[in-house]
Design an enzyme around this catalytic site. Structure first.
Site, mmCIF file in Angstrom:
data_model
loop_
_atom_site.group_PDB
_atom_site.id
_atom_site.type_symbol
_atom_site.label_atom_id
_atom_site.label_comp_id
_atom_site.label_asym_id
_atom_site.label_seq_id
_atom_site.Cartn_x
_atom_site.Cartn_y
_atom_site.Cartn_z
ATOM 1 C CB ALA A 144 -0.963 -0.039 1.192
ATOM 2 N NE ARG A 188 -3.168 -3.916 -6.569
ATOM 3 C CZ ARG A 188 -2.508 -4.680 -5.695
ATOM 4 N NH1 ARG A 188 -1.272 -4.372 -5.323
ATOM 5 N NH2 ARG A 188 -3.089 -5.749 -5.179
ATOM 6 C CD GLN A 225 1.493 -10.808 -2.815
ATOM 7 O OE1 GLN A 225 1.166 -11.987 -2.651
ATOM 8 N NE2 GLN A 225 0.687 -9.938 -3.396
ATOM 9 C CG ASP A 246 -3.491 -3.237 1.214
ATOM 10 O OD1 ASP A 246 -3.136 -4.248 1.864
ATOM 11 O OD2 ASP A 246 -2.893 -2.825 0.208
ATOM 12 C CG ASN A 277 -3.107 -7.041 5.070
ATOM 13 O OD1 ASN A 277 -2.501 -6.189 4.420
ATOM 14 N ND2 ASN A 277 -2.504 -8.107 5.539
HETATM 15 O O1 MRU Z 1 -1.357 -6.982 -3.361
HETATM 16 P P1 MRU Z 1 -0.227 -6.396 -2.553
HETATM 17 O O2 MRU Z 1 1.016 -7.207 -2.590
HETATM 18 O O3 MRU Z 1 0.001 -4.934 -2.897
HETATM 19 O O4 MRU Z 1 -0.789 -6.443 -1.053
HETATM 20 C C1 MRU Z 1 0.030 -5.956 -0.025
HETATM 21 C C2 MRU Z 1 -0.550 -6.146 1.318
HETATM 22 O O5 MRU Z 1 -1.635 -6.660 1.485
HETATM 23 C C3 MRU Z 1 0.238 -5.585 2.474
HETATM 24 O O6 MRU Z 1 0.006 -6.315 3.636
HETATM 25 C C4 MRU Z 1 -0.182 -4.121 2.716
HETATM 26 O O7 MRU Z 1 -0.164 -3.394 1.526
HETATM 27 C C5 MRU Z 1 0.654 -3.458 3.723
HETATM 28 S S1 MRU Z 1 2.289 -3.111 3.132
HETATM 29 C C6 MRU Z 1 3.136 -2.307 4.353
#
Ligand code: MRU
Length: 334
Positions: A51, A86, A191, A232, A242
Protein backbone atom coordinates in the site's frame (compact mmCIF):
# COMPACT_ATOMS: atom_id res chain seq x y z
CA UNK A 1 20.71 -14.61 -4.25
CA UNK A 2 20.53 -11.17 -2.57
CA UNK A 3 23.15 -9.03 -4.26
CA UNK A 4 22.41 -5.43 -3.45
CA UNK A 5 21.11 -3.11 -0.76
CA UNK A 6 17.73 -3.43 -2.39
CA UNK A 7 15.02 -0.78 -2.38
CA UNK A 8 11.42 -0.70 -3.63
CA UNK A 9 11.58 2.65 -5.42
CA UNK A 10 13.64 5.81 -5.48
CA UNK A 11 13.72 9.00 -7.50
CA UNK A 12 17.19 9.16 -9.04
CA UNK A 13 18.41 11.63 -11.64
CA UNK A 14 14.93 12.66 -12.88
CA UNK A 15 13.78 9.02 -13.13
CA UNK A 16 11.68 6.78 -10.94
CA UNK A 17 13.79 3.68 -10.39
CA UNK A 18 11.89 0.66 -9.07
CA UNK A 19 12.60 -2.98 -8.35
CA UNK A 20 10.43 -5.31 -10.44
CA UNK A 21 8.98 -7.39 -7.61
CA UNK A 22 7.41 -9.94 -9.97
CA UNK A 23 10.93 -11.26 -10.63
CA UNK A 24 11.96 -11.71 -7.00
CA UNK A 25 13.62 -13.65 -5.46
CA UNK A 26 15.37 -14.91 -8.58
CA UNK A 27 16.30 -11.63 -10.26
CA UNK A 28 16.91 -8.17 -8.78
CA UNK A 29 15.99 -6.14 -11.83
CA UNK A 30 15.54 -2.37 -11.54
CA UNK A 31 13.49 -0.48 -14.09
CA UNK A 32 13.76 3.25 -14.64
CA UNK A 33 11.10 5.42 -16.15
CA UNK A 34 9.85 8.96 -16.61
CA UNK A 35 6.42 7.81 -17.78
CA UNK A 36 3.36 7.89 -15.53
CA UNK A 37 1.75 5.33 -17.80
CA UNK A 38 4.64 2.92 -17.16
CA UNK A 39 4.27 3.49 -13.38
CA UNK A 40 0.52 2.81 -13.64
CA UNK A 41 1.25 -0.47 -15.46
CA UNK A 42 3.85 -1.40 -12.82
CA UNK A 43 1.25 -0.90 -10.06
CA UNK A 44 -1.35 -2.96 -11.96
CA UNK A 45 1.11 -5.80 -12.59
CA UNK A 46 2.43 -5.68 -8.96
CA UNK A 47 5.95 -4.83 -10.11
CA UNK A 48 5.43 -2.10 -7.51
CA UNK A 49 3.16 -3.24 -4.68
CA UNK A 50 2.38 -2.79 -0.99
CA UNK A 51 0.00 0.00 0.00
CA UNK A 52 2.52 2.73 0.95
CA UNK A 53 4.85 2.01 -2.01
CA UNK A 54 1.90 2.25 -4.42
CA UNK A 55 1.07 5.71 -2.99
CA UNK A 56 4.66 6.94 -3.28
CA UNK A 57 5.03 5.62 -6.83
CA UNK A 58 1.85 7.43 -7.84
CA UNK A 59 3.10 10.66 -6.23
CA UNK A 60 6.29 10.56 -8.30
CA UNK A 61 4.37 9.48 -11.40
CA UNK A 62 2.19 12.61 -11.47
CA UNK A 63 5.34 14.75 -11.38
CA UNK A 64 6.22 13.37 -14.83
CA UNK A 65 3.00 14.85 -16.25
CA UNK A 66 4.62 18.31 -15.83
CA UNK A 67 7.86 17.56 -17.69
CA UNK A 68 6.90 19.97 -20.47
CA UNK A 69 5.80 22.70 -18.07
CA UNK A 70 2.60 23.51 -16.20
CA UNK A 71 -0.36 21.64 -17.66
CA UNK A 72 -3.61 21.17 -15.79
CA UNK A 73 -5.00 18.74 -18.35
CA UNK A 74 -1.85 16.59 -18.29
CA UNK A 75 -1.93 16.57 -14.47
CA UNK A 76 -5.60 15.55 -14.33
CA UNK A 77 -5.06 12.86 -16.95
CA UNK A 78 -2.20 11.36 -14.95
CA UNK A 79 -4.18 11.45 -11.69
CA UNK A 80 -7.19 9.85 -13.41
CA UNK A 81 -5.06 7.05 -14.88
CA UNK A 82 -3.22 6.28 -11.63
CA UNK A 83 -6.44 6.32 -9.57
CA UNK A 84 -7.75 3.44 -11.72
CA UNK A 85 -4.82 1.09 -11.05
CA UNK A 86 -5.79 -0.60 -7.77
CA UNK A 87 -8.89 0.23 -5.68
CA UNK A 88 -8.29 -1.12 -2.17
CA UNK A 89 -5.14 0.53 -0.75
CA UNK A 90 -6.18 3.98 0.46
CA UNK A 91 -2.56 5.19 0.38
CA UNK A 92 -2.86 5.56 -3.41
CA UNK A 93 -5.74 8.03 -3.07
CA UNK A 94 -4.16 9.72 -0.05
CA UNK A 95 -0.98 10.37 -2.07
CA UNK A 96 -2.89 11.54 -5.15
CA UNK A 97 -4.98 13.90 -2.97
CA UNK A 98 -1.82 15.33 -1.43
CA UNK A 99 -0.39 15.98 -4.90
CA UNK A 100 -3.70 17.49 -6.08
CA UNK A 101 -3.66 19.97 -3.18
CA UNK A 102 -0.18 21.15 -4.15
CA UNK A 103 -1.12 21.46 -7.84
CA UNK A 104 -4.29 23.40 -6.99
CA UNK A 105 -2.20 25.97 -5.08
CA UNK A 106 0.01 26.72 -8.13
CA UNK A 107 -0.35 29.45 -10.73
CA UNK A 108 0.30 28.49 -14.38
CA UNK A 109 3.49 30.58 -14.31
CA UNK A 110 4.99 28.43 -11.54
CA UNK A 111 7.39 25.52 -11.88
CA UNK A 112 4.85 22.76 -11.28
CA UNK A 113 7.40 19.97 -11.83
CA UNK A 114 9.64 21.23 -8.99
CA UNK A 115 6.80 21.92 -6.56
CA UNK A 116 5.26 18.49 -7.13
CA UNK A 117 8.64 16.77 -6.90
CA UNK A 118 9.29 18.51 -3.61
CA UNK A 119 5.95 17.20 -2.29
CA UNK A 120 6.64 13.64 -3.52
CA UNK A 121 10.04 13.71 -1.76
CA UNK A 122 8.41 14.92 1.44
CA UNK A 123 5.83 12.08 1.31
CA UNK A 124 8.74 9.65 0.82
CA UNK A 125 10.68 11.09 3.78
CA UNK A 126 7.56 11.01 5.96
CA UNK A 127 7.10 7.35 5.04
CA UNK A 128 10.65 6.56 6.18
CA UNK A 129 10.08 8.33 9.52
CA UNK A 130 6.70 6.62 10.03
CA UNK A 131 8.25 3.19 9.45
CA UNK A 132 10.94 3.89 12.06
CA UNK A 133 8.34 4.91 14.65
CA UNK A 134 6.06 1.94 13.85
CA UNK A 135 8.99 -0.46 14.31
CA UNK A 136 9.81 0.96 17.73
CA UNK A 137 6.16 1.04 18.86
CA UNK A 138 5.48 -2.49 17.62
CA UNK A 139 8.66 -4.10 18.92
CA UNK A 140 7.75 -3.01 22.46
CA UNK A 141 4.94 -5.61 22.30
CA UNK A 142 7.22 -8.54 21.45
CA UNK A 143 8.71 -10.51 24.33
CA UNK A 144 11.96 -12.48 24.37
CA UNK A 145 11.83 -15.87 22.60
CA UNK A 146 8.76 -15.01 20.51
CA UNK A 147 7.57 -17.15 17.63
CA UNK A 148 5.74 -14.93 15.17
CA UNK A 149 3.61 -15.57 12.11
CA UNK A 150 3.15 -13.03 9.31
CA UNK A 151 1.33 -12.82 5.99
CA UNK A 152 2.04 -11.20 2.61
CA UNK A 153 4.94 -8.70 2.47
CA UNK A 154 5.17 -5.65 4.68
CA UNK A 155 8.87 -4.91 4.58
CA UNK A 156 11.15 -2.53 2.73
CA UNK A 157 9.71 -3.78 -0.56
CA UNK A 158 6.27 -2.45 0.35
CA UNK A 159 7.38 1.02 1.47
CA UNK A 160 9.80 3.87 0.96
CA UNK A 161 11.13 3.20 4.47
CA UNK A 162 11.82 -0.05 6.32
CA UNK A 163 8.29 -1.44 6.41
CA UNK A 164 5.46 -2.01 8.86
CA UNK A 165 4.80 -5.48 10.32
CA UNK A 166 8.04 -6.91 8.96
CA UNK A 167 10.01 -3.92 10.23
CA UNK A 168 8.49 -4.49 13.69
CA UNK A 169 9.75 -8.09 13.44
CA UNK A 170 13.21 -6.86 12.40
CA UNK A 171 13.36 -4.36 15.27
CA UNK A 172 12.31 -7.10 17.73
CA UNK A 173 14.91 -9.47 16.23
CA UNK A 174 17.63 -6.83 16.63
CA UNK A 175 16.56 -6.53 20.29
CA UNK A 176 17.12 -10.31 20.64
CA UNK A 177 13.44 -11.16 21.06
CA UNK A 178 12.55 -13.19 17.95
CA UNK A 179 13.07 -16.94 18.00
CA UNK A 180 11.44 -17.81 14.69
CA UNK A 181 9.16 -16.36 12.01
CA UNK A 182 6.58 -18.40 10.09
CA UNK A 183 5.77 -16.86 6.74
CA UNK A 184 2.49 -17.63 4.96
CA UNK A 185 3.28 -18.18 1.29
CA UNK A 186 0.32 -15.86 0.48
CA UNK A 187 -1.53 -17.40 -2.43
CA UNK A 188 -2.02 -16.62 -5.22
CA UNK A 189 0.89 -14.23 -5.90
CA UNK A 190 3.24 -15.57 -3.20
CA UNK A 191 4.32 -12.29 -1.64
CA UNK A 192 5.26 -14.27 1.49
CA UNK A 193 7.19 -17.09 -0.18
CA UNK A 194 8.95 -14.75 -2.64
CA UNK A 195 9.27 -11.32 -1.01
CA UNK A 196 9.11 -11.73 2.78
CA UNK A 197 11.43 -14.74 2.52
CA UNK A 198 13.81 -12.60 0.43
CA UNK A 199 13.81 -9.85 3.06
CA UNK A 200 14.18 -12.18 6.07
CA UNK A 201 17.13 -13.86 4.32
CA UNK A 202 18.68 -10.43 3.83
CA UNK A 203 18.29 -9.66 7.55
CA UNK A 204 19.48 -13.09 8.72
CA UNK A 205 16.25 -13.72 10.65
CA UNK A 206 15.36 -17.44 11.07
CA UNK A 207 12.13 -18.30 9.24
CA UNK A 208 10.09 -21.06 7.59
CA UNK A 209 7.70 -20.56 4.70
CA UNK A 210 4.40 -22.41 5.10
CA UNK A 211 1.42 -22.71 2.79
CA UNK A 212 -1.53 -20.60 3.95
CA UNK A 213 -3.50 -23.74 4.82
CA UNK A 214 -0.82 -24.79 7.36
CA UNK A 215 -1.33 -21.73 9.58
CA UNK A 216 -3.83 -23.29 12.04
CA UNK A 217 -1.68 -26.37 12.57
CA UNK A 218 1.51 -24.31 12.96
CA UNK A 219 -0.09 -21.86 15.41
CA UNK A 220 -1.20 -24.81 17.55
CA UNK A 221 1.83 -27.06 17.35
CA UNK A 222 4.68 -24.53 17.19
CA UNK A 223 3.27 -22.34 19.97
CA UNK A 224 3.13 -19.18 17.89
CA UNK A 225 3.02 -16.21 20.30
CA UNK A 226 1.49 -13.63 17.99
CA UNK A 227 0.48 -12.85 14.42
CA UNK A 228 1.30 -9.48 12.88
CA UNK A 229 0.36 -8.17 9.42
CA UNK A 230 0.02 -4.88 7.56
CA UNK A 231 -3.11 -3.25 6.15
CA UNK A 232 -4.25 -1.61 2.94
CA UNK A 233 -7.14 0.40 4.38
CA UNK A 234 -8.30 0.80 7.97
CA UNK A 235 -11.72 2.37 8.47
CA UNK A 236 -12.50 4.72 11.34
CA UNK A 237 -13.86 1.88 13.51
CA UNK A 238 -10.66 -0.17 13.03
CA UNK A 239 -11.92 -2.70 10.46
CA UNK A 240 -8.85 -3.51 8.37
CA UNK A 241 -8.52 -4.63 4.76
CA UNK A 242 -5.36 -6.57 4.03
CA UNK A 243 -4.15 -9.34 1.73
CA UNK A 244 -6.61 -12.19 1.30
CA UNK A 245 -6.03 -14.71 4.10
CA UNK A 246 -5.55 -12.13 6.86
CA UNK A 247 -9.12 -12.44 8.18
CA UNK A 248 -8.76 -16.19 8.69
CA UNK A 249 -5.53 -15.61 10.64
CA UNK A 250 -7.35 -13.20 12.98
CA UNK A 251 -10.03 -15.85 13.60
CA UNK A 252 -7.31 -18.43 14.31
CA UNK A 253 -5.71 -16.08 16.83
CA UNK A 254 -9.02 -15.58 18.60
CA UNK A 255 -9.55 -19.35 18.87
CA UNK A 256 -6.02 -19.95 20.12
CA UNK A 257 -6.04 -16.97 22.50
CA UNK A 258 -3.01 -15.21 21.02
CA UNK A 259 -2.74 -11.55 19.93
CA UNK A 260 -3.38 -10.46 16.36
CA UNK A 261 -1.72 -7.12 15.52
CA UNK A 262 -1.92 -4.82 12.51
CA UNK A 263 0.94 -2.38 11.83
CA UNK A 264 0.30 0.51 9.44
CA UNK A 265 1.11 4.18 8.95
CA UNK A 266 -1.62 6.77 9.53
CA UNK A 267 -1.80 7.21 5.73
CA UNK A 268 -3.54 3.79 5.69
CA UNK A 269 -6.37 5.00 7.98
CA UNK A 270 -9.40 6.10 5.99
CA UNK A 271 -11.26 8.23 8.53
CA UNK A 272 -13.95 9.03 5.94
CA UNK A 273 -15.12 5.40 5.87
CA UNK A 274 -17.09 4.30 8.95
CA UNK A 275 -16.69 0.54 8.54
CA UNK A 276 -15.09 -2.21 6.51
CA UNK A 277 -18.18 -3.22 4.53
CA UNK A 278 -17.70 0.02 2.53
CA UNK A 279 -14.19 -0.94 1.35
CA UNK A 280 -13.90 -1.82 -2.34
CA UNK A 281 -12.17 -5.19 -2.61
CA UNK A 282 -10.01 -5.61 -5.68
CA UNK A 283 -11.00 -8.68 -7.70
CA UNK A 284 -8.19 -9.83 -9.99
CA UNK A 285 -8.22 -12.22 -12.94
CA UNK A 286 -8.76 -15.98 -12.58
CA UNK A 287 -5.44 -16.61 -14.31
CA UNK A 288 -3.59 -15.77 -11.06
CA UNK A 289 -5.42 -18.61 -9.28
CA UNK A 290 -4.65 -21.18 -11.96
CA UNK A 291 -1.13 -20.19 -12.90
CA UNK A 292 2.11 -19.70 -10.96
CA UNK A 293 4.60 -17.66 -13.01
CA UNK A 294 4.25 -19.41 -16.39
CA UNK A 295 3.16 -22.80 -15.09
CA UNK A 296 -0.48 -23.74 -15.52
CA UNK A 297 -1.76 -25.69 -12.46
CA UNK A 298 -5.12 -26.81 -13.78
CA UNK A 299 -7.55 -26.29 -16.63
CA UNK A 300 -7.69 -22.52 -17.09
CA UNK A 301 -11.26 -22.73 -18.39
CA UNK A 302 -12.54 -23.69 -14.91
CA UNK A 303 -14.49 -20.91 -13.18
CA UNK A 304 -12.59 -19.19 -10.35
CA UNK A 305 -12.72 -16.24 -7.98
CA UNK A 306 -9.79 -14.05 -7.02
CA UNK A 307 -10.59 -11.43 -4.36
CA UNK A 308 -7.23 -9.89 -3.54
CA UNK A 309 -8.06 -8.60 -0.04
CA UNK A 310 -10.33 -9.39 2.89
CA UNK A 311 -11.56 -7.29 5.80
CA UNK A 312 -10.80 -8.23 9.39
CA UNK A 313 -13.45 -6.90 11.80
CA UNK A 314 -11.95 -4.58 14.41
CA UNK A 315 -13.03 -6.74 17.36
CA UNK A 316 -10.61 -9.46 16.20
CA UNK A 317 -7.64 -7.04 16.21
CA UNK A 318 -5.72 -6.89 19.51
CA UNK A 319 -3.88 -3.70 18.57
CA UNK A 320 -3.26 -1.38 15.62
CA UNK A 321 0.31 -0.10 15.65
CA UNK A 322 0.91 3.24 13.95
CA UNK A 323 3.68 5.84 14.12
CA UNK A 324 1.72 7.54 16.94
CA UNK A 325 1.47 4.50 19.21
CA UNK A 326 -0.55 1.33 19.76
CA UNK A 327 -4.34 1.67 19.59
CA UNK A 328 -6.68 -0.94 20.98
CA UNK A 329 -10.32 -1.94 20.61
CA UNK A 330 -12.72 -0.08 20.44
CA UNK A 331 -10.70 1.96 17.95
CA UNK A 332 -10.76 5.75 17.85
CA UNK A 333 -7.99 7.35 15.81
CA UNK A 334 -8.89 11.03 16.15
O1 MRU B 1 -1.36 -6.98 -3.36
P1 MRU B 1 -0.23 -6.40 -2.55
O2 MRU B 1 1.02 -7.21 -2.59
O3 MRU B 1 0.00 -4.93 -2.90
O4 MRU B 1 -0.79 -6.44 -1.05
C1 MRU B 1 0.03 -5.96 -0.02
C2 MRU B 1 -0.55 -6.15 1.32
O5 MRU B 1 -1.63 -6.66 1.48
C3 MRU B 1 0.24 -5.59 2.47
O6 MRU B 1 0.01 -6.31 3.64
C4 MRU B 1 -0.18 -4.12 2.72
O7 MRU B 1 -0.16 -3.39 1.53
C5 MRU B 1 0.65 -3.46 3.72
S1 MRU B 1 2.29 -3.11 3.13
C6 MRU B 1 3.14 -2.31 4.35
Amino acid sequence: MIKTEYFSLKFIDKHLVFLDQTQLPFHEKYIQTTSYERVAEAIEKLEIRGAPAIGLAAAYAVVFSQENGYSKSAFNKAVGRLAKTRPTAVNLFWALNSMQKVFASLAPSEDSYSFLLHKAHSLYNDDVAMCDAIAVNGASLIKKGSVVLTHCNTGRLAMGGGGTALYVIKQAFDAGNIKHVFVDETRPLLQGARLTAFELTHYGIPFSVITDSMAAHIIKTEKVNLVITGADRITSNGDSANKIGTYSLAILCKYHGIPFYIAAPSSTIDVALPSGDKIVIEERGAKEVFQIQNTLLTDSSFPARNPSFDVTPSELITGIITESGVFDYPYKFV
